[in-house]
Design a protein around this motif. Structure first.
Motif, PDB file in Angstrom:
ATOM      1  N   SER A 240      38.744  42.589  50.595  1.00  8.51           N
ATOM      2  CA  SER A 240      38.164  43.711  50.983  1.00  8.51           C
ATOM      3  C   SER A 240      38.369  44.868  50.201  1.00  8.51           C
ATOM      4  O   SER A 240      37.851  45.814  50.098  1.00  8.51           O
ATOM      5  CB  SER A 240      39.952  44.368  51.905  1.00  8.51           C
ATOM      6  N   LEU A 241      38.620  44.495  48.639  1.00  4.45           N
ATOM      7  CA  LEU A 241      38.266  45.128  47.939  1.00  4.45           C
ATOM      8  C   LEU A 241      39.103  46.503  47.713  1.00  4.45           C
ATOM      9  O   LEU A 241      38.357  47.147  46.574  1.00  4.45           O
ATOM     10  CB  LEU A 241      36.687  44.968  46.845  1.00  4.45           C
ATOM     11  N   ASP A 242      40.322  46.704  48.294  1.00  7.41           N
ATOM     12  CA  ASP A 242      40.967  47.555  47.604  1.00  7.41           C
ATOM     13  C   ASP A 242      41.750  48.025  46.296  1.00  7.41           C
ATOM     14  O   ASP A 242      42.131  49.106  46.171  1.00  7.41           O
ATOM     15  CB  ASP A 242      41.525  47.765  48.992  1.00  7.41           C
ATOM     16  N   GLY A 243      42.337  46.809  46.560  1.00  4.03           N
ATOM     17  CA  GLY A 243      43.225  46.434  44.890  1.00  4.03           C
ATOM     18  C   GLY A 243      43.766  45.534  45.008  1.00  4.03           C
ATOM     19  O   GLY A 243      43.823  44.589  45.227  1.00  4.03           O
TER      20      GLY A 243
ATOM     21  N   LEU B 161      44.306  39.998  58.830  1.00  2.00           N
ATOM     22  CA  LEU B 161      43.371  40.291  58.701  1.00  2.00           C
ATOM     23  C   LEU B 161      43.067  41.300  57.339  1.00  2.00           C
ATOM     24  O   LEU B 161      43.248  42.655  57.582  1.00  2.00           O
ATOM     25  CB  LEU B 161      43.578  41.180  60.215  1.00  2.00           C
ATOM     26  N   GLY B 162      42.700  40.400  56.680  1.00  4.35           N
ATOM     27  CA  GLY B 162      41.970  41.246  55.820  1.00  4.35           C
ATOM     28  C   GLY B 162      40.592  41.775  55.378  1.00  4.35           C
ATOM     29  O   GLY B 162      40.061  41.818  56.551  1.00  4.35           O
TER      30      GLY B 162
ATOM     31  N   GLY C 113      48.099  41.626  56.861  1.00  3.25           N
ATOM     32  CA  GLY C 113      46.659  42.218  55.999  1.00  3.25           C
ATOM     33  C   GLY C 113      47.006  43.738  56.473  1.00  3.25           C
ATOM     34  O   GLY C 113      47.340  44.134  57.619  1.00  3.25           O
ATOM     35  N   GLY C 114      45.829  44.015  56.582  1.00  2.00           N
ATOM     36  CA  GLY C 114      45.473  45.480  56.580  1.00  2.00           C
ATOM     37  C   GLY C 114      45.432  45.536  58.031  1.00  2.00           C
ATOM     38  O   GLY C 114      45.774  46.803  58.509  1.00  2.00           O
ATOM     39  N   GLY C 115      44.836  44.731  58.809  1.00  4.30           N
ATOM     40  CA  GLY C 115      44.474  45.065  59.826  1.00  4.30           C
ATOM     41  C   GLY C 115      45.525  45.384  61.018  1.00  4.30           C
ATOM     42  O   GLY C 115      45.414  45.580  62.079  1.00  4.30           O
ATOM     43  N   ARG C 116      47.063  44.710  60.600  1.00  2.00           N
ATOM     44  CA  ARG C 116      48.041  45.171  61.211  1.00  2.00           C
ATOM     45  C   ARG C 116      48.244  46.972  61.553  1.00  2.00           C
ATOM     46  O   ARG C 116      49.217  46.766  62.373  1.00  2.00           O
ATOM     47  CB  ARG C 116      49.379  44.404  60.957  1.00  2.00           C
TER      48      ARG C 116
ATOM     49  N   ASP D 260      51.986  44.066  53.694  1.00  2.00           N
ATOM     50  CA  ASP D 260      50.852  44.432  52.591  1.00  2.00           C
ATOM     51  C   ASP D 260      50.904  43.237  51.238  1.00  2.00           C
ATOM     52  O   ASP D 260      50.342  43.551  50.419  1.00  2.00           O
ATOM     53  CB  ASP D 260      51.567  45.733  52.212  1.00  2.00           C
ATOM     54  N   MET D 261      52.494  42.506  51.220  1.00  2.00           N
ATOM     55  CA  MET D 261      52.349  41.564  49.568  1.00  2.00           C
ATOM     56  C   MET D 261      52.227  40.504  50.491  1.00  2.00           C
ATOM     57  O   MET D 261      52.394  39.583  49.523  1.00  2.00           O
ATOM     58  CB  MET D 261      53.676  42.598  49.782  1.00  2.00           C
ATOM     59  N   LEU D 262      52.575  40.241  51.507  1.00  2.00           N
ATOM     60  CA  LEU D 262      52.741  38.596  52.324  1.00  2.00           C
ATOM     61  C   LEU D 262      51.666  37.668  51.380  1.00  2.00           C
ATOM     62  O   LEU D 262      51.796  36.641  51.009  1.00  2.00           O
ATOM     63  CB  LEU D 262      52.317  38.302  53.460  1.00  2.00           C
ATOM     64  N   GLU D 263      50.610  37.980  50.829  1.00  5.82           N
ATOM     65  CA  GLU D 263      49.339  36.828  50.473  1.00  5.82           C
ATOM     66  C   GLU D 263      49.566  36.905  48.466  1.00  5.82           C
ATOM     67  O   GLU D 263      49.696  36.197  48.027  1.00  5.82           O
ATOM     68  CB  GLU D 263      48.328  37.313  50.344  1.00  5.82           C
ATOM     69  N   ALA D 264      50.153  38.424  48.387  1.00  3.83           N
ATOM     70  CA  ALA D 264      50.688  38.425  46.468  1.00  3.83           C
ATOM     71  C   ALA D 264      51.919  37.511  46.575  1.00  3.83           C
ATOM     72  O   ALA D 264      51.586  36.882  45.588  1.00  3.83           O
ATOM     73  CB  ALA D 264      51.077  39.893  46.615  1.00  3.83           C
ATOM     74  N   GLN D 265      53.206  37.280  47.772  1.00  5.51           N
ATOM     75  CA  GLN D 265      53.757  36.753  47.574  1.00  5.51           C
ATOM     76  C   GLN D 265      53.816  34.994  47.783  1.00  5.51           C
ATOM     77  O   GLN D 265      54.099  34.423  47.005  1.00  5.51           O
ATOM     78  CB  GLN D 265      54.543  37.280  48.620  1.00  5.51           C
TER      79      GLN D 265
END
Length: 365
Positions: free
Chosen positions: A17-20, A162-163, A292-295, A323-328
């Motif tokens: 999604s290229l948000d940050g 849902l990213g 993800g952002g979709g939620r 918000d952090m699940l993928e980073a985790q």
């Protein structure tokens, strides 16, 4: 060498999604999650976003070099704020993904990051899986399995991320390890937020359809939706994966629609991809957890609840951070890389057998 036992790992993720950049801490031994730590987020500014977007789908050249500089600089900035981290998981930024062709490209070097941070860095998570015959994605499923066990779940469940692109993890937490037969099935569901965000940026100069407000006021074009479901990807048997641009034609398909109808249609297409994915579940689930952002898109969540034969919740309902699940996940996977543990399996990426992966970069000295 990484010390034995649980360690505080720091993971970073910059998605399609290229948000940050998301960064988050996890206390783990590579098997169990013992504790979640603090997190941070750094948005890309408009100039940085434009540099990254210009490099999407490319494998080399000046645009890729410029994107690499942005990715490395922003990650170093964010990750330097976690001096307590004992190891770092650095995913980089996916620019191109063609596992049956040129491979997969995540830009950013773990070597430079390890030197700058003075800590070991696990990176290049996907390439080995692709070389061994897998899709190289998705990689979060092993972590989802650990999350389900941490949460005390005792029956099959689906995690849906849902990213920019959507993906699903069907899992059975009664299996003690993620690489066991019957523990996991994971694959990409189709486009999620990426085409919506691209449309909003092109038509209104905005980054997203906030809260799904525009989609909620629009009407789904059933013809576009029907054509979307005929895409060859949905006939492929999972595991399978997508590049961000594999469904690029969907934006052309909504060119003739108003902003609201276009957003409603793209949102409904994302939901339909999830519904079609659940048809492949080895055992039906009665609970779908969305990350993800979709939620945060109320219209997308409402459409999911109406379309799926399951209860739909954001992962926060189970004390997880969507918000952090993928980073985790990449914090958790970093420890598995350092300890030579498996990262993927036949039913997550299609690799012939469970495989390790990733590379370790160690700070000088």
């Amino acid at each position: 060498m990484l010390k034995s036992g649980p360690v505080w790992a720091l993971g970073a993720m910059s998605g399609t999604s290229l948000d940050g950049v998301d960064a988050a801490m996890v206390l783990t031994d590579g098997d169990r999650i013992l504790e979640f730590g603090r997190s941070a987020y750094r948005a890309y500014d408009d100039a940085e976003h434009d540099v990254l977007r210009a490099a999407l789908g490319l494998w080399e050249g000046a645009e890729v070099a410029a994107a690499t500089q942005v990715v490395e600089r922003v990650h170093a900035e964010v990750l330097s704020g976690f001096p307590e981290a004992e190891i770092v998981g650095f995913h980089g930024q996916t620019l191109a993904h063609d596992p049956r062709g040129r491979g997969t490209l995540q830009v950013g070097s773990g070597e430079g990051l390890a030197a700058g941070l003075g800590r070991p860095v696990a990176w290049d998570f996907r390439s080995h899986d692709v070389r061994m015959g897998g899709q190289g994605a998705p990689l979060a499923p092993f972590f989802h399995h650990a999350c389900a066990r941490w949460s005390g779940m005792d029956r099959p469940v689906a995690f849906v991320n849902l990213g920019g692109v959507g993906n699903i993890t069907w899992l059975d937490p009664r299996r003690s390890a993620p690489d066991m037969n019957g523990a996991l099935l994971a694959f990409d569901t189709g486009p999620a937020n990426a085409p919506i965000n691209d449309l909003m940026r092109a038509r209104r100069g905005l980054d997203a359809d906030i809260d799904g407000a525009l989609a909620g006021a629009g009407k789904v074009d059933e013809g576009v939706l029907s054509a979307f479901t005929q895409h060859a990807y949905f006939r492929d048997i999972p595991p399978k994966s997508l590049d961000r641009n594999d469904f690029h034609g969907i934006l052309r398909a909504v060119d003739h629609l108003s902003d609201g109808d276009a957003c409603a249609t793209l949102t409904r297409c994302a939901v339909e991809g999830v519904a079609l994915a659940l048809d492949h579940a080895p055992v039906p689930v009665d609970r779908v957890l969305v990350t993800g952002g979709g939620r945060k898109n109320r219209t997308m969540m409402d459409m999911l609840a109406q379309r799926l034969q399951a209860d739909v919740h954001g992962v926060e309902a189970f004390d997880l951070d969507g918000d952090m699940l993928e980073a985790q996940a990449f914090a958790y996977l970093a420890v598995r890389v350092a300890r030579g543990m498996t990262l993927s399996a036949p039913m997550t990426t299609g690799v012939p057998q469970p495989v390790t992966g990733g590379r370790m970069a160690w700070p000088p000295g």
